[in-house]
Design an enzyme around this catalytic site. Structure first.
Site: not given
Ligand code: GLV
Length: 327
Positions: A237, A266, A285, A155-157, A287
């Site tokens: 996730r 988490e 978490h 996808g985008r990431i 990023a």
């Molecule tokens: C971070 O994990 C998000 O879904 O924005």
């Protein structure tokens, strides 16, 4: 009368101030997420909810929000929200795609490089006073240049990670239920079936949403298909990976290392084996945690919330079928 909204945590002021201006805003000031009973009580008389990925917005919460007209989450992933229940009630759910893509892709590379080149172990080594000389065979890691990268979820990431990988002359494989010929041409990425990607990649990086299909996608079988020299990166996730299987994979050498921005559970308890394994890098978490990115996410969450309260279509809606279902 201004609409009533509940904001489940303090977010950057650029997102809070338009909400404060347009609404009667109730803000949960706790450092930790509001407990479920607070959430249930607060949504009971709210028109709008601005929440985070740490809030379980399940069918019970949605049912308790008898007046709820919009749910706006300051995150791109919405697996904590029962979208079906929201759609059934005609409630649009907002999220924040796009604005965190580059920060997350940058951080994926930070994780990849930290694990490949053993950066946290090096830091610990120096702090422990163990650095006595240059060691011909000390802290040897894995090459990144020209290695094979397997991206699960283009996808985008995932695509933004591929763009960075080109700078490292990597061979890039991807697996995604939707084949992307456009990106194959643009980025020179090659489609591979999941098992082939796992078997061929030096680095496997996860960029898929969490859903019924991706829950424990990386289980014992998948980990055993990876190379013993391979490194797993998860900035998607936690539950996409079977944690118990990963602990065994890292302890018994099925794979070489892992770098995790997300975990299951988490937060992960400090005495969990993943935290103390030297070949596992775990961070909390973060990023998307840059000043500018979090400000853009907060702004977008406010825009979605306010649009929903005005009865307008959300600019970034995670359950667009809510509109067709209504028509
Ligand atoms: C971070 O994990 C998000 O879904 O924005």
């Amino acid at each position: 009368m201004k609409p009533v909204v509940f904001v489940t945590r303090r977010i950057p002021e650029v997102g809070l101030s338009p909400v404060r201006e347009a609404c009667q805003m109730r803000l949960w000031e706790g450092e930790l997420p509001p407990p479920k009973d607070v959430l249930l009580r607060e949504v009971a008389d709210c028109d709008g909810l601005l929440c985070l990925l740490t809030d379980p917005i399940d069918a019970e919460v949605i049912a308790a929000g008898a007046r709820l007209r919009v749910i706006s989450q300051m995150a791109v992933g919405v697996d904590n929200i029962d979208l079906k229940a929201a759609t059934a009630r005609g409630i649009p759910v907002g999220h924040t795609p796009g604005v965190l893509t580059e920060a997350t892709a940058d951080f994926t590379f930070a994780l990849l490089m930290a694990a490949a080149r053993r950066v946290p172990e090096g830091v610990d080594y120096v702090r422990a006073g163990k650095w006595r000389t240059w060691e011909p065979m000390g802290l040897l890691g894995m090459d990144i240049w020209q290695a094979t990268l397997g991206i699960i979820g283009l996808g985008r990431i995932g695509a933004a990670v591929a763009r960075r990988a080109r700078g490292f002359a990597m061979r890039i494989l991807y697996y995604d239920p939707a084949r992307r010929p456009d990106l194959e041409a643009e980025l020179g990425v090659e489609y591979a079936e999941l098992d082939d990607l796992l078997a061929q990649s030096d680095f496997v990086t996860l960029h898929c949403p969490l859903n019924a299909e991706t829950y424990h996608l990386i289980d014992e079988r998948a980990l055993r298909r990876m190379k013993p020299t391979a490194i797993l990166i998860n900035a998607a996730r936690g539950p996409v990976v079977d944690t118990a299987a990963l602990v065994r994979a890292l302890s018994e050498g099925w794979i070489r290392a892992a770098a995790l921005d997300v975990t299951d559970p988490e937060p992960i308890p400090p005495d969990h084996p993943l935290v103390s394994l030297p070949n596992c890098v775990v961070v909390p978490h973060i990023a998307s945690a840059t000043v500018a990115t979090r400000e853009r996410m907060a702004t977008m969450a406010a825009e979605n919330l306010l649009a929903g309260l005005r009865g307008e279509r959300l600019p970034y809606c995670a359950n667009p079928d809510v509109y067709t279902a209504r028509a």
